[in-house]
Motif scaffolding. Structure first.
Motif, PDB file in Angstrom:
ATOM      1  N   SER A 134     -71.867 114.253 -91.943  1.00 16.56           N
ATOM      2  CA  SER A 134     -73.070 113.700 -91.306  1.00 16.56           C
ATOM      3  C   SER A 134     -73.989 113.056 -92.340  1.00 16.56           C
ATOM      4  N   ASN A 135     -74.048 113.637 -93.533  1.00 18.98           N
ATOM      5  CA  ASN A 135     -74.844 113.030 -94.597  1.00 18.98           C
ATOM      6  C   ASN A 135     -74.227 111.722 -95.066  1.00 18.98           C
ATOM      7  N   GLU A 136     -72.904 111.690 -95.176  1.00 19.63           N
ATOM      8  CA  GLU A 136     -72.216 110.483 -95.621  1.00 19.63           C
ATOM      9  C   GLU A 136     -72.169 109.405 -94.546  1.00 19.63           C
ATOM     10  N   HIS A 137     -72.156 109.828 -93.280  1.00 19.35           N
ATOM     11  CA  HIS A 137     -72.027 108.908 -92.147  1.00 19.35           C
ATOM     12  C   HIS A 137     -73.079 109.286 -91.098  1.00 19.35           C
ATOM     13  N   PRO A 138     -74.328 108.840 -91.267  1.00 23.81           N
ATOM     14  CA  PRO A 138     -75.406 109.241 -90.355  1.00 23.81           C
ATOM     15  C   PRO A 138     -75.109 108.993 -88.877  1.00 23.81           C
ATOM     16  N   LYS A 139     -74.376 107.946 -88.552  1.00 22.32           N
ATOM     17  CA  LYS A 139     -74.052 107.701 -87.141  1.00 22.32           C
ATOM     18  C   LYS A 139     -73.153 108.800 -86.577  1.00 22.32           C
ATOM     19  N   LEU A 140     -72.313 109.367 -87.419  1.00 20.79           N
ATOM     20  CA  LEU A 140     -71.445 110.456 -86.967  1.00 20.79           C
ATOM     21  C   LEU A 140     -72.279 111.633 -86.475  1.00 20.79           C
ATOM     22  N   ALA A 141     -73.372 111.917 -87.148  1.00 18.98           N
ATOM     23  CA  ALA A 141     -74.245 113.037 -86.765  1.00 18.98           C
ATOM     24  C   ALA A 141     -74.783 112.870 -85.344  1.00 18.98           C
ATOM     25  N   ALA A 142     -74.883 111.637 -84.876  1.00 20.92           N
ATOM     26  CA  ALA A 142     -75.400 111.370 -83.533  1.00 20.92           C
ATOM     27  C   ALA A 142     -74.317 111.447 -82.455  1.00 20.92           C
ATOM     28  N   ASN A 143     -73.070 111.639 -82.852  1.00 18.98           N
ATOM     29  CA  ASN A 143     -71.985 111.661 -81.869  1.00 18.98           C
ATOM     30  C   ASN A 143     -72.064 112.955 -81.056  1.00 18.98           C
ATOM     31  N   PRO A 144     -72.216 112.837 -79.724  1.00 19.56           N
ATOM     32  CA  PRO A 144     -72.394 114.037 -78.891  1.00 19.56           C
ATOM     33  C   PRO A 144     -71.181 114.970 -78.847  1.00 19.56           C
ATOM     34  N   VAL A 145     -69.987 114.484 -79.142  1.00 20.72           N
ATOM     35  CA  VAL A 145     -68.822 115.377 -79.065  1.00 20.72           C
ATOM     36  C   VAL A 145     -68.843 116.444 -80.163  1.00 20.72           C
ATOM     37  N   LEU A 146     -69.604 116.199 -81.234  1.00 20.27           N
ATOM     38  CA  LEU A 146     -69.675 117.213 -82.289  1.00 20.27           C
ATOM     39  C   LEU A 146     -70.388 118.473 -81.819  1.00 20.27           C
ATOM     40  N   ALA A 147     -71.206 118.331 -80.784  1.00 23.32           N
ATOM     41  CA  ALA A 147     -71.894 119.521 -80.242  1.00 23.32           C
ATOM     42  C   ALA A 147     -70.889 120.539 -79.712  1.00 23.32           C
ATOM     43  N   GLU A 148     -69.712 120.088 -79.282  1.00 23.79           N
ATOM     44  CA  GLU A 148     -68.664 120.996 -78.781  1.00 23.79           C
ATOM     45  C   GLU A 148     -68.228 121.979 -79.870  1.00 23.79           C
ATOM     46  N   LEU A 149     -68.250 121.544 -81.109  1.00 23.28           N
ATOM     47  CA  LEU A 149     -67.846 122.421 -82.200  1.00 23.28           C
ATOM     48  C   LEU A 149     -68.874 123.518 -82.470  1.00 23.28           C
TER      49      LEU A 149
END
Length: 151
Positions: A134-149
């Motif tokens: 998420s630090n390296e790819h800020p847009k990745l941090a906004a991806n809602p599917v990561l909340a599943e983890l």
């Protein structure tokens, strides 16, 4: 002691979709994140037992989601396995009370650990991966599917 770590091995432009240039990681699907992005070299050891896959290009998110599912089975006292997207190899988990016997098809290693220790190692690994990527790819941090983890 349980150690789960990874090192990024990409990008491999000719392997799947690992080339992230121009990709909006905020909207990449769960399936694509699991199988096509963030290829890695995994380290997985329990005590002296080396359970690390001997190949590269393992999608780190697939391993995270697979381990999450395996832990859910173990909490119910069920045997389970996790596989890899790039081959037919498996890691097997056999619960007995609060302990888990872990083995794999690609090595002679076998280990026994406490289920809670395995879960804690996964939680630490999950946070390290999510924080770093998420630090390296800020847009990745906004991806809602990561909340599943994080559930």
């Amino acid at each position: 002691m349980i150690k789960i770590e990874y090192g990024q091995t990409g990008p491999y432009v000719d392997q799947g979709r690992e080339n992230r240039k121009g990709v909006d990681l905020a909207v990449v699907s769960r399936a694509d994140l699991r199988w096509y992005y963030f290829l890695s070299d995994l380290t997985f050891t329990i005590g002296e037992a080396e359970l690390s896959p001997p190949w590269s290009w393992t999608p780190v998110f697939d391993f995270l989601w697979s381990m999450k599912g395996a832990l859910e089975h173990l909490e119910r006292g069920e045997q389970t396995t996790i596989g890899f997207t790039e081959n037919a190899e498996l890691i097997s988990f056999h619960p007995k009370g609060e302990e888990v016997r872990v083995s794999c098809t690609y090595a002679m290693a076998e280990a026994v650990c406490e289920r809670v220790d395995l879960r804690n190692a996964w939680l630490i690994f999950r946070e390290a991966v999510l924080t770093q990527l998420s630090n390296e790819h800020p847009k990745l941090a906004a991806n809602p599917v990561l909340a599943e983890l994080r559930l």
